[in-house]
Design an enzyme around this catalytic site. Structure first.
Site, mmCIF file in Angstrom:
data_model
loop_
_atom_site.group_PDB
_atom_site.id
_atom_site.type_symbol
_atom_site.label_atom_id
_atom_site.label_comp_id
_atom_site.label_asym_id
_atom_site.label_seq_id
_atom_site.Cartn_x
_atom_site.Cartn_y
_atom_site.Cartn_z
ATOM 1 N N GLY A 5 0.688 -1.082 0.323
ATOM 2 C CA GLY A 5 0.082 -0.221 0.009
ATOM 3 C C GLY A 5 0.779 1.354 0.077
ATOM 4 C CB SER A 6 0.197 4.469 1.683
ATOM 5 O OG SER A 6 -0.992 4.797 1.113
ATOM 6 C CB THR A 7 4.700 1.579 3.274
ATOM 7 O OG1 THR A 7 4.186 0.373 2.987
ATOM 8 C CG2 THR A 7 4.145 1.586 4.504
ATOM 9 C CG PHE A 8 5.646 -0.274 -3.100
ATOM 10 C CD1 PHE A 8 5.455 0.008 -4.305
ATOM 11 C CD2 PHE A 8 6.580 -1.082 -2.589
ATOM 12 C CE1 PHE A 8 6.226 -0.426 -5.296
ATOM 13 C CE2 PHE A 8 7.378 -1.658 -3.337
ATOM 14 C CZ PHE A 8 7.267 -1.386 -4.866
#
Lengths: 581, 136
Positions: free
Chosen positions: A289-292
């Site tokens: 998700g957003s950590t990527f």
């Protein structure tokens, strides 16, 4: 006179015949014993006075980085029976059942076997041993066997693994380093007297036993405890499917702590199912998700495609793209955001536009550089590759999915390694779980290479990324709950939908919430990833459930490291105004 | 005649000495076996104590004791000033550790000493840099 002479000759002949028969029998018997039956008789004699010792090695210890024991072996009694010596198997089985808590029918079956040796129960406790010894049951005997003890209980259980009843490593470090921990058996052939005491001076073949080596991990028991304490709180309060945490030294790749919930006690590994024994940090993959988003962002900065204050239009929260059935949405509607703010606010649309300028080929290359789709080669069994499709398998919608952490799956360890690149100035390090191995004399026989690394980003790009990620942890960032009281921090939240493996697409109301960060922000000493699998709907966001865990762990771990002089750089603490000194 | 007697006595003497030597070797062998057994028992005992020691020093146990029995709390702010003095033993009267806790958590001298022991266990004694810690 003639008659008496004749009688004397007969008597003489008779005596000679008797003697001849005696001597003949004796010679025949000697011939039989010393030539015909020599081998068998020699064997009988040897069995009586020759002793053959096999000296079992003691399994090596596993210790943390500071030498504190995490796994040790000790001899304990095991109970066996000689059925031929037991007159009343029913009564004996009943007595043993009361003491050992083993099914009486099972014991009875074994006692009725036509054997000289049957196990009753292996590796019993001291209390059980004393009770059976006091009972003085004929036909019941003891033998000492080596048993593995994990004095810290559940602490670091997923790293340590466990051994089976025969002391063979099954999972974790016990399995990976089986060859070092096992040691080598010794052998001695000697003679014994009538009282079965060894005649030491008659020792023949003598091979020394070599006890197992000691494996020193990179794990620090104190840091491990801090990490486990905090994930315990989250697990007990919110009852998610699972929680995982990794604390890593971003410069060397040394794993300082690694924990999962649910967990198990390796002293009683047989009482839990495999689900609790699974080391989810390396076996479970998830869409990050957003950590990527940091991957596409850092790649764009490295390629000098963006300036940090350059404005990106985020379509007011809804972006129709070719190749996508549904428009791409942001959680909040944004108009124009700076490059920094795209990451700070975690805008999906802004990130996709950054990736579009980068291009699919470059994006794919950078994702591969960061180590996704490949094992980290940590010395633990069961590590997964993750899912990273080759470029020719990307679809028209991939460029709107991959940059925001969809259509790609990674393990927690891959994520923490990738994030450490920003923390250490651009190096992809190899995670290490073992620091060194020593033999029983304390001589180091193997040291792990802590300098295996590959530069994948420039230090300038990493400095920019640290500054951007520090904003995420600021008051108006998505991870303000991760801000530390005494140190600066940087990181990224993630709230990813879980894939529905049965029906395809994404499962309803199932998320993976995560926070990954490092501290202190300017000269990090630790990188921490917290992953919460299927948290309750009301706390499904990474900034809500995972970020506070990061804060609590980082605060205590940094204070501990600071007091030990183990932090990188100097002057880490915030002053009274909350500024980095 | 006397020479024959001396010769016979000499032969008996050698045989006696040889036999005595063999018996001594056997006795030494028994003693070695006994000592080996004792060594195994001591190693076993050592391992039991090692396990016990490990359990007693577990961070969970120490934290529980320090919080519930000694009434210690986590410090809100910690200021560390690094000195260049060499590492000193805990019992040294010139220890550079200095703890001043919030007024609502005053502790006795005994608890103070015990807390220093816990600090040493919990935060380790491997420092190469000596530090003065002031906790507020």
């Amino acid at each position: 006179m003639g008659k008496s002479k004749k009688i004397s000759k007969v008597r003489l002949a008779f005596v000679v015949l008797l003697l001849s028969m005696s001597y003949g029998y004796t010679i025949t018997r000697l011939f039989s014993l010393q030539l015909v039956s020599a081998d068998i008789l020699q064997k009988y004699a040897e069995d009586q006075y020759i002793m053959r010792f096999e000296m079992a090695p003691r399994r090596g210890r596993v210790c943390d980085v500071r030498g504190r024991e995490l796994a040790v072996s000790m001899k304990v009694p095991s109970v066996f029976a000689n059925p031929y010596e037991i007159e009343n198997p029913v009564e004996v089985s009943a007595r043993l059942n009361r003491i050992l808590n083993v099914n009486q029918d099972t014991i009875l079956k074994r006692l009725n076997r036509k054997k000289y040796f049957v196990w009753i129960k292996r590796k019993i406790s001291n209390e059980e041993f004393q009770m059976i010894e006091a009972a003085e049951i004929p036909g019941i005997h003891f033998i000492k066997e080596s048993k593995r003890f994990y004095p810290q209980g559940e602490l670091a259980s997923h790293v340590l693994g466990f051994v089976n009843i025969d002391n063979v490593g099954q999972e974790g470090i016990e399995r990976t380093f089986e060859n070092y921990l096992l040691g080598e058996a010794g052998y001695r052939k000697t003679q014994k007297d009538a009282k079965k005491r060894e005649l030491f001076s008659f020792s023949d073949i003598n091979t020394s036993v070599r006890d197992g080596d000691t494996v020193y991990l990179t794990i620090d028991t104190t840091i491990q405890y801090i990490a486990e304490r905090e994930v315990d709180k989250v697990f007990k309060k919110y009852h998610p499917e699972s929680v995982s945490i990794v604390v890593m030294d971003p410069h060397t790749g040394a794993i300082l702590a690694l924990a999962n919930r649910p967990t198990f006690d390796p002293n009683q590994y047989g009482k839990v199912d495999g689900d609790k024994r699974r080391n989810r940090v390396i076996t479970d993959i998830y869409e990050p998700g957003s950590t990527f988003k940091v991957i596409a962002a850092s790649a764009a900065l490295e390629e000098k495609l963006f300036l940090r204050d350059e404005k990106i239009y985020c379509e007011n929260g809804e972006y129709k793209m070719s190749g996508r059935r549904m428009p791409l949405h942001d959680y909040h509607s944004y108009g124009w955001l700076s490059f920094d703010d795209v990451i700070k606010k975690s805008s999906n649309i802004g990130t996709v536009k950054i990736a579009q300028r980068l291009g699919s080929e470059k994006l794919h290359e950078y994702i591969r550089r960061f180590g996704f789709g490949a094992r980290t080669n940590i010395n633990l069994p069961g590590e997964q590759f993750g899912i990273f499709h080759p470029l020719n398998k990307w679809t028209r919608s991939s460029m709107s999915a991959v940059p925001i952490g969809q259509e790609i799956a990674a393990t927690s360890l891959q994520m923490v390694r990738a994030f450490s690149v920003f923390a250490n100035g651009g190096w992809l390090v190899e995670p290490q779980i073992c620091s060194r191995i020593e033999n029983v004399e304390g001589v180091v026989i193997k040291t792990m290479d802590m300098n295996k690394r590959e530069r994948i980003l420039s230090s300038e790009t990493c400095r920019d990324m640290r500054e951007i990620l520090q904003k995420v942890v600021s008051r108006d960032g998505t991870a303000y709950r991760a801000a530390l009281d005494n140190f600066s921090a940087a990181g990224k939240t993630g709230t990813a939908q879980k894939a529905d493996l049965v029906r395809g697409g994404y499962a309803e109301n199932k998320y993976v919430a995560s926070f990954i960060g490092f501290a202190p922000a300017d000269d990090p000493s630790i990188t921490i990833l917290v992953t919460v699998n299927e948290p309750p709907w009301r706390v499904r966001f990474g900034g809500t459930i995972a970020a506070p865990v990061f804060k609590n762990v980082a605060e205590d771990v940094l204070r501990y490291m600071e007091s030990n002089g183990r932090m990188y750089g100097k002057n880490h603490r915030k002053d009274n105004q909350g500024n980095q000194s | 005649m006397i020479r024959k007697i001396i010769l016979i006595l000499g032969i008996f003497g050698v045989l006696f000495f040889y036999t005595y030597e063999q018996i001594q070797i056997l006795r030494m062998g028994y003693a070695i076996t006994e000592k080996e057994k004792k060594l195994r028992d001591l190693r076993q005992e050592n391992m039991e104590l090692l396990i016990k020691n490990s359990r007693l020093k577990s961070p969970k146990r120490i934290e529980t004791i320090s919080k519930e029995k000694l009434g210690l709390v986590a410090a809100k702010k910690v200021k560390i000033v690094y000195l260049s003095a060499p590492k000193k033993e805990l019992s040294s009267p010139k220890s550079s550790y200095e703890l001043s806790l919030p007024s609502q958590t005053r502790i006795s001298k005994t608890k103070h000493f015990i807390s220093r022991i816990l600090e040493n266990i919990f935060f380790g004694g491997q420092n190469e840099v000596e530090a003065e810690i002031v906790i507020q």
